[in-house]
Design a protein around this motif. Structure first.
Motif, PDB file in Angstrom:
ATOM      1  N   ARG A   8      33.316 -86.249 105.244  1.00  0.00           N
ATOM      2  CA  ARG A   8      34.166 -86.578 106.392  1.00  0.00           C
ATOM      3  C   ARG A   8      35.506 -85.836 106.310  1.00  0.00           C
ATOM      4  O   ARG A   8      36.002 -85.322 107.314  1.00  0.00           O
ATOM      5  N   ALA A   9      36.056 -85.792 105.120  1.00  0.00           N
ATOM      6  CA  ALA A   9      37.336 -85.102 104.951  1.00  0.00           C
ATOM      7  C   ALA A   9      37.174 -83.601 105.198  1.00  0.00           C
ATOM      8  O   ALA A   9      38.022 -82.966 105.831  1.00  0.00           O
ATOM      9  N   ALA A  10      36.072 -83.043 104.692  1.00  0.00           N
ATOM     10  CA  ALA A  10      35.815 -81.615 104.897  1.00  0.00           C
ATOM     11  C   ALA A  10      35.634 -81.306 106.379  1.00  0.00           C
ATOM     12  O   ALA A  10      36.085 -80.264 106.869  1.00  0.00           O
ATOM     13  N   GLN A  11      34.976 -82.196 107.106  1.00  0.00           N
ATOM     14  CA  GLN A  11      34.773 -81.991 108.536  1.00  0.00           C
ATOM     15  C   GLN A  11      36.081 -82.069 109.315  1.00  0.00           C
ATOM     16  O   GLN A  11      36.193 -81.503 110.400  1.00  0.00           O
ATOM     17  N   ARG A  12      37.062 -82.755 108.734  1.00  0.00           N
ATOM     18  CA  ARG A  12      38.389 -82.811 109.360  1.00  0.00           C
ATOM     19  C   ARG A  12      39.243 -81.603 108.990  1.00  0.00           C
ATOM     20  O   ARG A  12      40.398 -81.497 109.407  1.00  0.00           O
ATOM     21  N   GLY A  13      38.669 -80.720 108.189  1.00  0.00           N
ATOM     22  CA  GLY A  13      39.382 -79.509 107.830  1.00  0.00           C
ATOM     23  C   GLY A  13      40.070 -79.527 106.489  1.00  0.00           C
ATOM     24  O   GLY A  13      40.859 -78.627 106.180  1.00  0.00           O
ATOM     25  N   ASP A  14      39.766 -80.531 105.648  1.00  0.00           N
ATOM     26  CA  ASP A  14      40.395 -80.604 104.331  1.00  0.00           C
ATOM     27  C   ASP A  14      39.694 -79.633 103.377  1.00  0.00           C
ATOM     28  O   ASP A  14      38.558 -79.871 102.959  1.00  0.00           O
ATOM     29  N   ALA A  15      40.381 -78.556 103.034  1.00  0.00           N
ATOM     30  CA  ALA A  15      39.766 -77.495 102.222  1.00  0.00           C
ATOM     31  C   ALA A  15      39.443 -77.970 100.821  1.00  0.00           C
ATOM     32  O   ALA A  15      38.417 -77.585 100.244  1.00  0.00           O
ATOM     33  N   ALA A  16      40.309 -78.797 100.237  1.00  0.00           N
ATOM     34  CA  ALA A  16      40.076 -79.266  98.872  1.00  0.00           C
ATOM     35  C   ALA A  16      38.802 -80.104  98.797  1.00  0.00           C
ATOM     36  O   ALA A  16      38.033 -80.006  97.829  1.00  0.00           O
ATOM     37  N   SER A  17      38.546 -80.920  99.819  1.00  0.00           N
ATOM     38  CA  SER A  17      37.340 -81.745  99.834  1.00  0.00           C
ATOM     39  C   SER A  17      36.098 -80.882  99.975  1.00  0.00           C
ATOM     40  O   SER A  17      35.072 -81.146  99.338  1.00  0.00           O
ATOM     41  N   LEU A  18      36.187 -79.835 100.796  1.00  0.00           N
ATOM     42  CA  LEU A  18      35.048 -78.927 100.952  1.00  0.00           C
ATOM     43  C   LEU A  18      34.752 -78.215  99.638  1.00  0.00           C
ATOM     44  O   LEU A  18      33.588 -78.069  99.245  1.00  0.00           O
ATOM     45  N   THR A  19      35.801 -77.816  98.932  1.00  0.00           N
ATOM     46  CA  THR A  19      35.614 -77.162  97.637  1.00  0.00           C
ATOM     47  C   THR A  19      34.949 -78.102  96.653  1.00  0.00           C
ATOM     48  O   THR A  19      33.999 -77.734  95.949  1.00  0.00           O
ATOM     49  N   ARG A  20      35.425 -79.337  96.565  1.00  0.00           N
ATOM     50  CA  ARG A  20      34.835 -80.328  95.656  1.00  0.00           C
ATOM     51  C   ARG A  20      33.382 -80.612  96.013  1.00  0.00           C
ATOM     52  O   ARG A  20      32.527 -80.745  95.129  1.00  0.00           O
ATOM     53  N   LEU A  21      33.103 -80.690  97.290  1.00  0.00           N
ATOM     54  CA  LEU A  21      31.735 -80.960  97.744  1.00  0.00           C
ATOM     55  C   LEU A  21      30.806 -79.828  97.333  1.00  0.00           C
ATOM     56  O   LEU A  21      29.709 -80.061  96.799  1.00  0.00           O
ATOM     57  N   PHE A  22      31.240 -78.597  97.552  1.00  0.00           N
ATOM     58  CA  PHE A  22      30.422 -77.445  97.206  1.00  0.00           C
ATOM     59  C   PHE A  22      30.212 -77.358  95.695  1.00  0.00           C
ATOM     60  O   PHE A  22      29.115 -77.081  95.223  1.00  0.00           O
ATOM     61  N   GLN A  23      31.266 -77.613  94.938  1.00  0.00           N
ATOM     62  CA  GLN A  23      31.145 -77.569  93.487  1.00  0.00           C
ATOM     63  C   GLN A  23      30.165 -78.620  92.978  1.00  0.00           C
ATOM     64  O   GLN A  23      29.386 -78.379  92.051  1.00  0.00           O
ATOM     65  N   ALA A  24      30.197 -79.793  93.578  1.00  0.00           N
ATOM     66  CA  ALA A  24      29.329 -80.880  93.138  1.00  0.00           C
ATOM     67  C   ALA A  24      27.852 -80.562  93.357  1.00  0.00           C
ATOM     68  O   ALA A  24      26.987 -81.027  92.607  1.00  0.00           O
ATOM     69  N   HIS A  25      27.560 -79.755  94.373  1.00  0.00           N
ATOM     70  CA  HIS A  25      26.159 -79.474  94.713  1.00  0.00           C
ATOM     71  C   HIS A  25      25.729 -78.054  94.368  1.00  0.00           C
ATOM     72  O   HIS A  25      24.574 -77.689  94.609  1.00  0.00           O
ATOM     73  N   TYR A  26      26.628 -77.282  93.807  1.00  0.00           N
ATOM     74  CA  TYR A  26      26.321 -75.867  93.562  1.00  0.00           C
ATOM     75  C   TYR A  26      25.143 -75.689  92.600  1.00  0.00           C
ATOM     76  O   TYR A  26      24.273 -74.851  92.826  1.00  0.00           O
ATOM     77  N   ALA A  27      25.111 -76.466  91.530  1.00  0.00           N
ATOM     78  CA  ALA A  27      24.036 -76.307  90.539  1.00  0.00           C
ATOM     79  C   ALA A  27      22.664 -76.503  91.188  1.00  0.00           C
ATOM     80  O   ALA A  27      21.724 -75.745  90.930  1.00  0.00           O
ATOM     81  N   GLY A  28      22.545 -77.515  92.038  1.00  0.00           N
ATOM     82  CA  GLY A  28      21.276 -77.768  92.716  1.00  0.00           C
ATOM     83  C   GLY A  28      20.919 -76.671  93.694  1.00  0.00           C
ATOM     84  O   GLY A  28      19.746 -76.268  93.799  1.00  0.00           O
TER      85      GLY A  28
END
Length: 277
Positions: A8-28
């Motif tokens: 939700r935060a990433a969809q609102r444009g929060d770059a830090a949340s998008l980065t954390r989200l991508f990092q959390a799922h990158y291995a998969g």
């Protein structure tokens, strides 16, 4: 629940949340790519393409709880497209040998992924000089001093301290997972590629409106738009060679020079460029 909040935060444009989200799922995501394409640069390339897709389409994800399935689907589709196109494997510049001084404690780890991973453990003041020294062509003390706007003596002292810290850090992080660091680099590489290609829309929110850009000719401009305009007016386009990312600092190596980007609060605030001579 935390994942949904990040979406939700990433969809609102929060770059830090998008980065954390991508990092959390990158291995998969990388695992999915390797299952289809095999281990190698093709899988890494697809993850970079996926990063661009995530940047541009995160707002289209209706069910935040389905983000893992959504990300893996993006990767699978990109892999299938790559297989159909039968593109040649691009050279991964990060696989090239790096030259280190003989007395440098980093030398014996020069070809290891965890060197970049270890950058996150360095003190913030040490990261830029270390990244420029070991991961860019802009590696002389004088050129580093110019990009970092510090005296040459300060460059020497910071590099000495960085070597001291890395001699302790590198053995400790050898067996750690490096997915988070790799994911951050992939995101920043996608960002650099979009900007240099003149398509910055997806990453515009990553740059503060007041971001100061210092050009090699002494000009100072403000904001991402000034960067894009300057690139479009350039006689010859800049092509991306490599990207090194650490918390709050990113280095772009291009065919014409080096970019040093400083972040604060998840947004780029200061950029300095230097041309290779």
């Amino acid at each position: 629940m935390e994942t949904e909040l990040l979406v939700r935060a990433a969809q609102r444009g929060d770059a830090a949340s998008l980065t954390r989200l991508f990092q959390a799922h990158y291995a998969g995501m990388r695992s999915v790519a390797q299952q289809i394409l095999g281990a190698g640069p093709d899988a890494d390339d697809v993850c970079q393409e996926a990063a661009i897709t995530v940047l541009t389409r995160i707002g289209q994800l209706r069910d935040p709880s389905a983000v893992r399935f959504w990300l893996h689907t993006i990767v699978r589709n990109l892999c299938r497209t790559r297989l159909r196109q039968a593109q040649p494997v691009p050279m991964d510049m990060s696989d090239l040998d790096l030259a280190f001084a003989a007395d440098d404690p980093v030398e014996r780890y020069a070809d290891r992924d965890w060197v970049r991973h270890a950058l996150a453990r360095l003190s913030p003041a040490l990261r830029p000089v270390t990244m420029l020294r070991y991961f860019s062509a802009h590696d002389s003390y004088e050129r580093i001093a110019g990009l970092c706007v510090i005296p040459v003596g300060t460059v020497r002292s910071r590099l000495n301290e960085a070597r001291r810290q890395l001699s302790k850090i590198l053995p400790l992080v050898r067996d750690e997972r490096h997915d988070e660091s790799a994911a951050l680099t992939t995101l920043r590489r996608a960002e650099a590629a979009a900007i240099l290609d003149g398509s910055p829309g997806a990453v515009r929110g990553r740059w503060a409106h007041s971001a100061v850009v210092c050009w090699p000719d002494g000009r100072r401009t403000t904001g991402l738009s000034s960067v894009v305009d300057s690139l479009r007016r350039a006689v010859s386009p800049q092509r991306l060679v490599d990207v090194v990312a650490a918390p709050d600092v990113t280095v772009w190596e291009t065919t014409t020079g080096t970019w040093l980007l400083h972040e604060r609060g998840g947004q780029v605030r200061n950029v300095r460029l230097a041309v290779d001579v």
